[in-house]
Every structure is written in structure tokens, then in C-alpha cells.
Motif scaffolding. Structure first.
Motif, PDB file in Angstrom:
ATOM      1  N   ALA A  63      13.444  -3.701   1.459  1.00 44.12           N
ATOM      2  CA  ALA A  63      12.549  -4.496   0.828  1.00 44.12           C
ATOM      3  C   ALA A  63      11.235  -4.577   1.471  1.00 44.12           C
ATOM      4  O   ALA A  63      10.211  -4.568   0.633  1.00 44.12           O
ATOM      5  CB  ALA A  63      13.034  -6.165   0.495  1.00 44.12           C
ATOM      6  N   ALA A  98       9.519  -1.200   0.679  1.00 41.21           N
ATOM      7  CA  ALA A  98       9.104  -1.242  -0.844  1.00 41.21           C
ATOM      8  C   ALA A  98       7.753  -2.005  -0.945  1.00 41.21           C
ATOM      9  O   ALA A  98       6.629  -1.657  -1.745  1.00 41.21           O
ATOM     10  CB  ALA A  98      10.270  -1.908  -1.778  1.00 41.21           C
ATOM     11  N   ALA A  99       7.779  -3.382  -0.226  1.00 37.11           N
ATOM     12  CA  ALA A  99       6.455  -4.021  -0.283  1.00 37.11           C
ATOM     13  C   ALA A  99       5.507  -3.373   0.219  1.00 37.11           C
ATOM     14  O   ALA A  99       4.168  -3.627  -0.321  1.00 37.11           O
ATOM     15  CB  ALA A  99       6.766  -5.366   0.481  1.00 37.11           C
ATOM     16  N   VAL A 147       5.597  -1.316  -4.409  1.00 37.60           N
ATOM     17  CA  VAL A 147       6.846  -1.248  -5.221  1.00 37.60           C
ATOM     18  C   VAL A 147       7.654  -2.043  -5.255  1.00 37.60           C
ATOM     19  O   VAL A 147       7.917  -2.761  -4.259  1.00 37.60           O
ATOM     20  CB  VAL A 147       6.959   0.165  -5.317  1.00 37.60           C
ATOM     21  CG1 VAL A 147       5.941   1.232  -5.693  1.00 37.60           C
ATOM     22  CG2 VAL A 147       8.010   0.676  -4.157  1.00 37.60           C
ATOM     23  N   THR A 148       8.463  -2.258  -6.096  1.00 32.74           N
ATOM     24  CA  THR A 148       9.873  -2.876  -6.196  1.00 32.74           C
ATOM     25  C   THR A 148      11.049  -2.078  -5.434  1.00 32.74           C
ATOM     26  O   THR A 148      10.686  -0.736  -5.399  1.00 32.74           O
ATOM     27  CB  THR A 148      10.320  -3.345  -7.216  1.00 32.74           C
ATOM     28  OG1 THR A 148      10.613  -2.307  -8.237  1.00 32.74           O
ATOM     29  CG2 THR A 148       9.423  -4.403  -7.904  1.00 32.74           C
ATOM     30  N   LYS A 149      11.997  -2.490  -5.044  1.00 31.83           N
ATOM     31  CA  LYS A 149      13.156  -1.806  -4.475  1.00 31.83           C
ATOM     32  C   LYS A 149      13.553  -0.963  -5.757  1.00 31.83           C
ATOM     33  O   LYS A 149      13.945   0.319  -5.326  1.00 31.83           O
ATOM     34  CB  LYS A 149      14.288  -2.664  -4.010  1.00 31.83           C
ATOM     35  CG  LYS A 149      13.906  -3.221  -2.713  1.00 31.83           C
ATOM     36  CD  LYS A 149      15.118  -4.452  -2.199  1.00 31.83           C
ATOM     37  CE  LYS A 149      16.433  -3.592  -2.062  1.00 31.83           C
ATOM     38  NZ  LYS A 149      17.395  -4.548  -1.655  1.00 31.83           N
ATOM     39  N   VAL A 201      12.160   0.583  -7.943  1.00 28.78           N
ATOM     40  CA  VAL A 201      11.258   1.875  -8.185  1.00 28.78           C
ATOM     41  C   VAL A 201      11.661   2.806  -6.846  1.00 28.78           C
ATOM     42  O   VAL A 201      11.343   3.870  -6.853  1.00 28.78           O
ATOM     43  CB  VAL A 201       9.698   1.104  -8.340  1.00 28.78           C
ATOM     44  CG1 VAL A 201       8.816   2.460  -7.912  1.00 28.78           C
ATOM     45  CG2 VAL A 201       9.703   0.322  -9.717  1.00 28.78           C
TER      46      VAL A 201
END
Length: 256
Positions: A46, A49-50, A54-56, A58
Motif C-alpha cells: 500500500a 502504491a501511494a 496509484v492504488t493497489k 492499479v
């Protein structure tokens, strides 16, 4: 039309899409590197991704799972290390100075990126087996470079090169395991550790290459002698006893 089993080349649009995905994957790997530096080796997916914005879900369009992400990051880390080692392997200099430079470049790579080293080597929170596979792969790349350098050096001197790959694995394994220990303990400086390892490595190589006893061929002696870096080592200052194995192997004691 009969299908002959040959795939048609991608169209311009498809090729651009493949290139875009490859570029995006590279950007995500670089973001993961930054997240590891900021949050440590145990960084979560997470947080990666941050860092990439992007989100997880993605992120996982580009990596099948955490193990795949870890493998990609480890491959990038190996490239970074090889970029440090290649100049030292190819620069013309005295053999002992080359050994010293290679060892120092390896340790500097680990010292400059301690969290990345820990993420690749120990992979906290990840797949231990996958981590071991990655380390073995990275080790094989380094060993390949060392083997080529050893083969060239041995053949130049008319020596048997049959043991080059075995010696390369031994050398790489010693520096790798010692570097991992050193990052966790930090009981001596990088300059001192480099001198110690150079002394031990050159003690063996000088015999293999047939250069023991030649001018400039002796290694750095642990015990206060300055090495090629000009940094004194941090060992005992008293001379080694007569017949002490390390001095004899290193070719530093020519007395009969």
C-alpha cells in the motif's frame, strides 16, 4: 488463410501500448525504491502504491503479486550494483588495486542503500524462497563478471583457468556475507573492512596468479598498515607471530 504458427508483428498502436506498459512498470519500480528508502525494508505494498500515486489494484496490473514486485525491485538493485562494479572491473590498474576497488565498490553499494539491501536480501514480510532465488540470480551476475576477469588474468599469465568460476563464487560469497554482517553490526569502518578483505582475497589470488613475491603484489596487512585507499586498518598493531598463516598466504613474510 492457413495459420503457419508465425505471429504477425504488432501494429503501431499495439507496439505503443507495449512500450507504454514497460515504461509505466519502470516508473513503478522507481517509486518502490523510493518507498523502501523512506519507509524501510518492511514497506507495505500500500505504501509503495501511494508513493507511485496509484492504488493497489492499479499496481497489481503491472505485477502479479508482492513476490513479482520484489523480484523486479531486486533486478533493478542488481543493475545499480553492477553499474558500480563494471568500471572497477574494466579499469586498468595493478591487480591488488583492482581487488581493493571492487570490494570497496560492492560495500559502498550496500552502505549507500541499506534498506534496499535488506529488502532484497532478507525480504521482511515477503516470500523467503523468492528472496533466495533473487539473491542467487544477482550473485550469478556478479560471479559472471568476476569469472571473466579471472579467466583473462589467468590466461595472460599462462595459468590454468579451470577454477575461475569456483574461485569467483568463493570471492563473491565472502564479500556478500561479510557485507551483510557488517551492515547489521558496523563494528569497523568501510575502509577498514575493505582493507581486511583485500588482504585475505589477494593472499589467495597472488598464489593462484603466480604473482606472490612480485613487487607491489602483497596485500594490505591487517594491523595498522595503510592499504591502497590510504586508510589504516583497525586491527591489532603488533606484528604477526612467525609462521602466522595469514602472513604466509598473503606473501608478506618471505622469511624461510
Amino acid at each position: 488463410m492457413k495459420d503457419n504458427g508465425v505471429k504477425a508483428p504488432p501494429t503501431g498502436r499495439a507496439a505503443r501500448w507495449v512500450a507504454h506498459r514497460a515504461q509505466r512498470r519502470t516508473e513503478l519500480i522507481e517509486a518502490a525504491l523510493q518507498a523502501i528508502r523512506e519507509h524501510g525494508a518492511g514497506v507495505s505494498v500500500a505504501a509503495i502504491a501511494a508513493a507511485a500515486g496509484v492504488t493497489k489494484p492499479v499496481l497489481y496490473r503491472h505485477f502479479t503479486d508482492r513476490a513479482d514486485l520484489q523480484k523486479a525491485v531486486s533486478e533493478r538493485a542488481a543493475q545499480m550494483l553492477l553499474q558500480r562494479l563494471l568500471p572497477e572491473l574494466t579499469t586498468e590498474r595493478d591487480p591488488i588495486e583492482r581487488v581493493h576497488a571492487i570490494v570497496d565498490a560492492f560495500l559502498a553499494g550496500a552502505e549507500d542503500e541499506p534498506e534496499l539491501w535488506h529488502f532484497v536480501v532478507h525480504n521482511p514480510g515477503g516470500d523467503r524462497e523468492a528472496s533466495q532465488d533473487v539473491v542467487a540470480h544477482n550473485m550469478a551476475m556478479v560471479v559472471g563478471l568476476l569469472t571473466s576477469a579471472l579467466v583473462d588474468a589467468l590466461r595472460e599469465r599462462g595459468r590454468d583457468a579451470g577454477g575461475a568460476e569456483a574461485w569467483a563464487y568463493g570471492l563473491a560469497g565472502m564479500v556478500y556475507t561479510t557485507g551483510d554482517w557488517w551492515l547489521q553490526r558496523r563494528t569497523l569502518t568501510r575502509a577498514a573492512l575493505t582493507d581486511y578483505l583485500t588482504s585475505l582475497i589477494w593472499g589467495g589470488l597472488s598464489g593462484v596468479l603466480g604473482t606472490a613475491g612480485e613487487a607491489g603484489s602483497t596485500g594490505n596487512s591487517p594491523g595498522g598498515a595503510a592499504g591502497p585507499s590510504g586508510h589504516p586498518t583497525e586491527g591489532p598493531t603488533s606484528p604477526n607471530p612467525p609462521g602466522q598463516p595469514l602472513r604466509l598466504v598473503a606473501g608478506e613474510d618471505e622469511r624461510g
